[in-house]
Scaffold this motif. Structure first.
Motif, PDB file in Angstrom:
ATOM      1  N   LYS A   9      -4.898  -0.716  -7.069  1.00  0.00           N
ATOM      2  CA  LYS A   9      -5.843  -1.816  -7.268  1.00  0.00           C
ATOM      3  C   LYS A   9      -5.605  -2.944  -6.271  1.00  0.00           C
ATOM      4  CE  LYS A   9      -7.337  -1.180 -11.990  1.00  0.00           C
ATOM      5  NZ  LYS A   9      -7.092  -1.447 -13.411  1.00  0.00           N
ATOM      6  N   GLN A  10      -4.335  -3.181  -5.946  1.00  0.00           N
ATOM      7  CA  GLN A  10      -4.043  -4.207  -4.942  1.00  0.00           C
ATOM      8  C   GLN A  10      -4.587  -3.782  -3.581  1.00  0.00           C
ATOM      9  OE1 GLN A  10       0.193  -4.624  -5.641  1.00  0.00           O
ATOM     10  NE2 GLN A  10      -0.107  -6.192  -7.215  1.00  0.00           N
ATOM     11  N   LEU A  11      -4.455  -2.480  -3.299  1.00  0.00           N
ATOM     12  CA  LEU A  11      -5.023  -1.957  -2.048  1.00  0.00           C
ATOM     13  C   LEU A  11      -6.544  -2.144  -2.061  1.00  0.00           C
ATOM     14  CD1 LEU A  11      -4.208  -0.199   0.553  1.00  0.00           C
ATOM     15  CD2 LEU A  11      -5.048   1.743  -0.766  1.00  0.00           C
ATOM     16  N   PHE A  12      -7.179  -1.765  -3.164  1.00  0.00           N
ATOM     17  CA  PHE A  12      -8.642  -1.915  -3.298  1.00  0.00           C
ATOM     18  C   PHE A  12      -9.050  -3.377  -3.094  1.00  0.00           C
ATOM     19  CE2 PHE A  12      -9.403   1.929  -6.374  1.00  0.00           C
ATOM     20  CZ  PHE A  12      -9.101   2.788  -5.330  1.00  0.00           C
ATOM     21  N   ALA A  13      -8.310  -4.286  -3.731  1.00  0.00           N
ATOM     22  CA  ALA A  13      -8.660  -5.710  -3.650  1.00  0.00           C
ATOM     23  C   ALA A  13      -8.672  -6.170  -2.191  1.00  0.00           C
ATOM     24  CB  ALA A  13      -7.683  -6.543  -4.475  1.00  0.00           C
ATOM     25  N   GLY A  14      -7.771  -5.601  -1.389  1.00  0.00           N
ATOM     26  CA  GLY A  14      -7.725  -5.930   0.035  1.00  0.00           C
ATOM     27  C   GLY A  14      -8.990  -5.496   0.778  1.00  0.00           C
ATOM     28  N   TYR A  15      -9.743  -4.580   0.206  1.00  0.00           N
ATOM     29  CA  TYR A  15     -11.009  -4.139   0.793  1.00  0.00           C
ATOM     30  C   TYR A  15     -12.184  -4.722   0.014  1.00  0.00           C
ATOM     31  CZ  TYR A  15      -8.370  -1.089   3.777  1.00  0.00           C
ATOM     32  OH  TYR A  15      -7.496  -0.620   4.725  1.00  0.00           O
ATOM     33  N   LYS A 207      -6.565   5.666  -8.517  1.00  0.00           N
ATOM     34  CA  LYS A 207      -5.612   6.738  -8.188  1.00  0.00           C
ATOM     35  C   LYS A 207      -5.681   6.909  -6.676  1.00  0.00           C
ATOM     36  CE  LYS A 207      -4.384  11.463  -9.299  1.00  0.00           C
ATOM     37  NZ  LYS A 207      -4.875  12.704  -9.887  1.00  0.00           N
ATOM     38  N   VAL A 208      -4.562   6.650  -6.006  1.00  0.00           N
ATOM     39  CA  VAL A 208      -4.546   6.673  -4.539  1.00  0.00           C
ATOM     40  C   VAL A 208      -3.386   7.529  -4.055  1.00  0.00           C
ATOM     41  CG1 VAL A 208      -4.262   5.287  -2.443  1.00  0.00           C
ATOM     42  CG2 VAL A 208      -5.606   4.384  -4.351  1.00  0.00           C
ATOM     43  N   THR A 209      -3.683   8.465  -3.165  1.00  0.00           N
ATOM     44  CA  THR A 209      -2.643   9.226  -2.489  1.00  0.00           C
ATOM     45  C   THR A 209      -2.733   8.897  -1.008  1.00  0.00           C
ATOM     46  OG1 THR A 209      -2.903  11.002  -4.094  1.00  0.00           O
ATOM     47  CG2 THR A 209      -1.682  11.528  -2.092  1.00  0.00           C
ATOM     48  N   LEU A 210      -1.632   8.420  -0.437  1.00  0.00           N
ATOM     49  CA  LEU A 210      -1.612   8.065   0.978  1.00  0.00           C
ATOM     50  C   LEU A 210      -0.950   9.172   1.779  1.00  0.00           C
ATOM     51  CD1 LEU A 210      -0.399   4.376   0.564  1.00  0.00           C
ATOM     52  CD2 LEU A 210      -2.748   5.134   1.015  1.00  0.00           C
ATOM     53  N   ASP A 211      -1.348   9.309   3.015  1.00  0.00           N
ATOM     54  CA  ASP A 211      -0.733  10.284   3.909  1.00  0.00           C
ATOM     55  C   ASP A 211       0.633   9.741   4.358  1.00  0.00           C
ATOM     56  OD1 ASP A 211       0.063  11.915   5.944  1.00  0.00           O
ATOM     57  OD2 ASP A 211      -1.881  11.940   6.968  1.00  0.00           O
ATOM     58  N   ALA A 212       1.711  10.424   3.917  1.00  0.00           N
ATOM     59  CA  ALA A 212       3.061   9.938   4.223  1.00  0.00           C
ATOM     60  C   ALA A 212       3.318   9.911   5.731  1.00  0.00           C
ATOM     61  CB  ALA A 212       4.101  10.805   3.516  1.00  0.00           C
ATOM     62  N   ASN A 213       2.564  10.703   6.492  1.00  0.00           N
ATOM     63  CA  ASN A 213       2.764  10.722   7.944  1.00  0.00           C
ATOM     64  C   ASN A 213       2.131   9.519   8.639  1.00  0.00           C
ATOM     65  OD1 ASN A 213       4.216  13.175   8.111  1.00  0.00           O
ATOM     66  ND2 ASN A 213       2.313  14.272   7.709  1.00  0.00           N
ATOM     67  N   SER A 214       1.475   8.649   7.874  1.00  0.00           N
ATOM     68  CA  SER A 214       0.820   7.500   8.495  1.00  0.00           C
ATOM     69  C   SER A 214       1.662   6.231   8.392  1.00  0.00           C
ATOM     70  CB  SER A 214      -0.549   7.257   7.863  1.00  0.00           C
ATOM     71  OG  SER A 214      -0.401   6.702   6.571  1.00  0.00           O
ATOM     72  N   VAL A 215       2.895   6.371   7.895  1.00  0.00           N
ATOM     73  CA  VAL A 215       3.739   5.180   7.687  1.00  0.00           C
ATOM     74  C   VAL A 215       3.950   4.400   8.990  1.00  0.00           C
ATOM     75  CG1 VAL A 215       6.014   4.377   6.919  1.00  0.00           C
ATOM     76  CG2 VAL A 215       4.874   6.206   5.680  1.00  0.00           C
ATOM     77  N   ARG A 217       1.862   3.673  11.082  1.00  0.00           N
ATOM     78  CA  ARG A 217       0.733   2.753  11.271  1.00  0.00           C
ATOM     79  C   ARG A 217       0.710   1.664  10.208  1.00  0.00           C
ATOM     80  NH1 ARG A 217      -3.026   6.850  13.513  1.00  0.00           N
ATOM     81  NH2 ARG A 217      -3.429   7.716  11.461  1.00  0.00           N
ATOM     82  N   HIS A 218       1.408   1.942   9.093  1.00  0.00           N
ATOM     83  CA  HIS A 218       1.400   0.995   7.968  1.00  0.00           C
ATOM     84  C   HIS A 218       2.840   0.799   7.499  1.00  0.00           C
ATOM     85  CE1 HIS A 218      -2.904   2.092   7.604  1.00  0.00           C
ATOM     86  NE2 HIS A 218      -2.489   3.333   7.714  1.00  0.00           N
ATOM     87  N   PRO A 219       3.605  -0.027   8.210  1.00  0.00           N
ATOM     88  CA  PRO A 219       5.024  -0.162   7.852  1.00  0.00           C
ATOM     89  C   PRO A 219       5.235  -0.561   6.392  1.00  0.00           C
ATOM     90  CG  PRO A 219       4.455  -1.490   9.796  1.00  0.00           C
ATOM     91  CD  PRO A 219       3.186  -0.878   9.335  1.00  0.00           C
ATOM     92  N   GLU A 220       4.238  -1.238   5.796  1.00  0.00           N
ATOM     93  CA  GLU A 220       4.387  -1.690   4.406  1.00  0.00           C
ATOM     94  C   GLU A 220       4.418  -0.509   3.417  1.00  0.00           C
ATOM     95  OE1 GLU A 220       1.764  -2.019   6.319  1.00  0.00           O
ATOM     96  OE2 GLU A 220      -0.097  -1.634   5.217  1.00  0.00           O
TER      97      GLU A 220
END
Ligand code: GDP
Ligand code: MN
Length: 382
Positions: A9-15, A207-215, A217-220
């Protein structure tokens, strides 16, 4: 990499996707303090990496502080499908008129993005897919074109959402696709996406699944890695920097390279055994990494034999052999070990291993022979 609902939800709020105001709480007192700040009624929501929390009793409405305290007490520590709740998310309760479903994910067989939208939300989408597949409107989104305005409008019409929800849903889906793409997500799912009684469309779950290989690009995202659900073996392996996946068999598997590790798992199955794990020690096979791998496998009580399958490429056979010999001097291994060593300088590697061989440390000429021997040893150990 799976996110907790509140992180999603925090990720969504950022968009700019509308979500309810809320706060995370580790204790009952924190939950009540958060609810007092938000204002009642609130919803107390278990934060675990698994769905179906509502059915399990992990989502509760609270009309006042007493109820909030009681629910937080019940939910914190609750076991939901093997996941113990250590954190709740307390948010302002919504008055729901309708519950919908929306998601974007990868369609691997179509090799493109898939959007799914349904007027039947709030229940598991798998159930809708089996009982009423026509109730799900699906679209493929070309990654080059993105989700176009026309496509999105047609999609929302096809899903048959209530008239009052259409404009808000189109807006949310547009933002959700941007989030899916920019955040390098493999899945963004809102279930339920709601229309409130006063006509607002909002994400009630995430429900969010992120690509672990993209870290990179997204250090956070590093923060999310630390809270991934792992069993005790996986936790130990993660701490040692190994690529390990726990399985439920009795043959411990160590191989260099993910492809070889997968093949080894397959061959163990093929000769009638069951692998206890997948473990890729990667390119180098020095004593440190070999000792770490053996330790993790040795701590798994289900392991009855260990199969080490190494194919020397850049890593030379003698380095691998020395690594194994030194590792075995450092850690005491209970289970018998079978080694298959091939590739660059395999002969020299085998010569180095020779003096260490015994009943409990065998060397086999091929991968198939080694798998057979390891499976037999595991069977005999029962
Ligand atoms: P899940 O069961 O793990 O998918 O958890 P959800 O966050 O999707 O919540 C499950 C259900 O609880 C939803 O489908 C809603 O019916 C209900 N629920 C969640 N939040 C609220 C809320 O703010 N108000 C009301 N009335 N119901 C809610
Ligand atoms: Mn849900």
């Amino acid at each position: 990499m799976d996110l907790f609902e509140y992180q999603g939800k925090q990720l969504f709020a950022g968009y700019d996707i509308p979500v309810s105001p809320g706060a995370a709480a580790h204790t009952v007192d924190e939950a009540v303090a958060a609810a007092d700040g938000i204002g009642y009624p609130v919803v107390v929501k278990a934060q675990v990496h698994v769905g179906g929390r509502g059915k399990a009793g992990g989502i509760q409405l609270a009309a006042n502080a007493d109820e909030c305290r009681r629910h937080a007490q019940a939910i914190l520590g609750m076991d939901i499908k093997g996941h113990i709740v250590g954190l709740v998310w307390v948010e302002k309760a919504s008055d729901i008129a309708h519950e919908y479903y929306a998601s974007f994910t990868l369609d691997r067989s179509a090799k493109t993005h898939l959007g799914m939208l349904s007027a039947q939300g709030g229940v598991e989408i798998e159930d809708v897919a089996t009982t009423n597949p026509d109730a799900i409107a699906r679209i493929h989104v070309d990654p080059v074109d993105g989700l176009t305005a026309t496509q999105c409008e047609e999609w929302v019409s096809a899903a048959g959402l209530d008239e009052a929800a259409r404009a808000g849903t189109i807006e949310i889906l547009t933002k959700l696709y941007r989030c899916y793409e920019d955040a390098d997500a493999d899945l963004v799912e809102i279930n339920p996406l709601i229309l409130t009684t006063d006509g607002v469309v909002r994400a009630l779950d995430a429900k969010v699944t992120l690509d672990a290989n993209s870290v990179f690009r997204h250090p956070e995202y590093k923060d999310y890695e630390a809270t991934q659900p792992r069993d005790a073996r996986e936790e130990e392996a993660y701490g040692k920097g190994l690529q390990y996946v726990g399985l439920d068999g009795s043959v411990g598997v160590i191989a260099n390279g993910a492809g070889l590790a997968m093949s080894t798992v397959d061959v163990v199955n093929e000769v009638g055994g069951k692998p206890a794990n997948f473990l890729d020690i990667g390119g180098g096979a020095n004593a440190d990494v070999m000792a770490a791998a053996l330790e993790v496998i040795n701590h798994d009580p289900a392991v009855k034999s260990i199969l080490i399958n190494i194919f020397g490429g850049i890593t030379k056979g003698e380095e691998v052999a020395n690594g194994i010999v030194q590792a075995l001097q450092r850690v005491r291994i209970d289970s018998p070990i079978v080694i298959r060593l091939d590739g660059t300088n395999a002969d020299e590697g085998r010569r180095i291993l020779q003096p260490s061989l015994s009943e409990k440390l065998r060397l086999e000429p091929t991968m198939l022979d080694a798998a057979r021997a390891a499976v037999e040893l595991a069977r005999d150990a029962r």
